[in-house]
Scaffold this active site. Sequence first.
Site, mmCIF file in Angstrom:
data_model
loop_
_atom_site.group_PDB
_atom_site.id
_atom_site.type_symbol
_atom_site.label_atom_id
_atom_site.label_comp_id
_atom_site.label_asym_id
_atom_site.label_seq_id
_atom_site.Cartn_x
_atom_site.Cartn_y
_atom_site.Cartn_z
ATOM 1 C CG ASP A 199 8.195 -64.484 112.457
ATOM 2 O OD1 ASP A 199 8.670 -65.562 112.037
ATOM 3 O OD2 ASP A 199 7.305 -64.430 113.321
ATOM 4 C CE LYS A 200 7.231 -69.907 106.595
ATOM 5 N NZ LYS A 200 6.866 -71.111 107.370
ATOM 6 C CG HIS A 201 1.880 -66.610 109.012
ATOM 7 N ND1 HIS A 201 1.625 -67.338 110.151
ATOM 8 C CD2 HIS A 201 0.773 -66.720 108.228
ATOM 9 C CE1 HIS A 201 0.406 -67.858 110.068
ATOM 10 N NE2 HIS A 201 -0.132 -67.502 108.917
ATOM 11 C CB SER A 202 3.556 -70.993 106.061
ATOM 12 O OG SER A 202 2.886 -71.836 105.141
ATOM 13 C CB THR B 131 6.167 -74.785 113.111
ATOM 14 O OG1 THR B 131 5.876 -74.476 111.744
ATOM 15 C CG2 THR B 131 7.649 -74.587 113.356
ATOM 16 N NE ARG C 212 -12.406 -65.977 112.322
ATOM 17 C CZ ARG C 212 -11.143 -66.120 111.921
ATOM 18 N NH1 ARG C 212 -10.135 -65.806 112.721
ATOM 19 N NH2 ARG C 212 -10.888 -66.575 110.716
ATOM 20 C CB SER D 63 -6.839 -64.200 113.047
ATOM 21 O OG SER D 63 -6.399 -65.270 113.850
ATOM 22 C CE LYS E 193 -2.382 -66.279 115.830
ATOM 23 N NZ LYS E 193 -3.738 -66.009 115.353
ATOM 24 C CE LYS E 194 4.002 -65.534 112.349
ATOM 25 N NZ LYS E 194 5.214 -66.240 112.829
#
Length: 440
Positions: A79-82, A119, A167, A182, A186-187
């Site tokens: 997977d990828k996260h930005s 997304t 927060r 955070s 989730k990832k």
Amino acid sequence: MDARAILSKLRHRRSLNREELVWFAMALADGRVSDAQAGAFAMGVCQVGLSDVGRVALTLAMRDSGRVFDWDLNGPVLDKHSTGGVGDCVSLVLAPALAACGAYVPMISGRGLGHTGGTLDKLEAIPGVNTTLDEAQFRAVVAKAGCAIVSATDGIAPADKRLYAVRDVSSTVDSLDLITASILSKKLAAGLDGLVLDVKVGSGAFMKDLAQAQALATALTKTANASGCRTTAVISDMSQPLVPSLGNALEVAEVMRVLTGHNKGPIVSVCAALGGVLLANAGLAGDVQVGADMIVQAIRSGRAAERFGVMIAAMGGPAKFVENWTRFLPEATIIGEVPAPKTGYVTAIDYVTAIDGEALGLAVVALGGGRAVETDQINPAVGISDVVRLGAKVSSKGPLAVVHGARAADAERAAQAVRGAITIGPKPVAVPDLIVERVG
């Protein structure tokens, strides 16, 4: 153990141990702590900070507060996260490209808030697409298409969901420790074998400063790797929109031009940089360059487009979307060019070579293409397209961009925002490198 004892330690600027962090995360999820106590915890972590060990403990505890996936597939789960930017539709290209290279990509993604697009909102610009899948549907799409991009269910990292809401109203969003926990909770709940982080820096990113981006990239990679997930971060430039369009349907159109071979541009370079790292780390490529070449070939050959089409159909979208995408995407009622005020070159704002991406993103929100608050409804057709690139020469009255709006007054306000976001100077400028560095 109780919340008051933990909060007292923080108030006296004493570090929390693993057991205390795990207890508090679980108490967030099951309601044993109040909102006031959650807010005090967030403020205490902001002021005291966490050790590397504590950051890992909080991340894993928040991950384990809900459902954690495991997979039985014949390839690595990646997977990828930005960290967010404008014109950033990398996920819609990279996920199917990775699937075409033999990986599986169960991407749990988010919606737009603030000046950056989401997304899920982009995907939902395609008629019929449902991003809210139950677990059985999610698994079926991943197995069939090799990738699925979906929203998180309530069962994914509920401790993070509770803490994030607190927060947001307690001015503790910018804590490096809480940001790291955070994102990763989730990832990592997706059961990944490998993760790449696209940490954006520049005018259109949340991190405007390179030192801040480096600190976040380091915290994320150290924590994720210590948590057992092979992770690398790529810091990439966001001093201008990644693709020349902002807005949900407009960005999907850019994605389709790339996937069907009608466009290349910076998005392919970013996908190659991110995908190359993932494929190399997962053993699907001999090294990062070989992996990058595999991603580019998957896009150019049409195999990534084929995977994307299978995913869209499996998630309720048109069966022939890839072949006929121009028929399906919505269009705005008012479309008009924004003329340049003078002849010159797209240059700098505040002595930094950049287009004000945050201003452009907020202009799209004002058009109705994004959210100021989570309950806002999105118009998928509106946005800004054909944005000129840094260093480009423009002639007087030539277009800086094209505004797509629902109402004339909104479109004019967006045009004013475009003129304010793009500076024209007398000389060409050096354009920043797209890929800044790799961390981890």
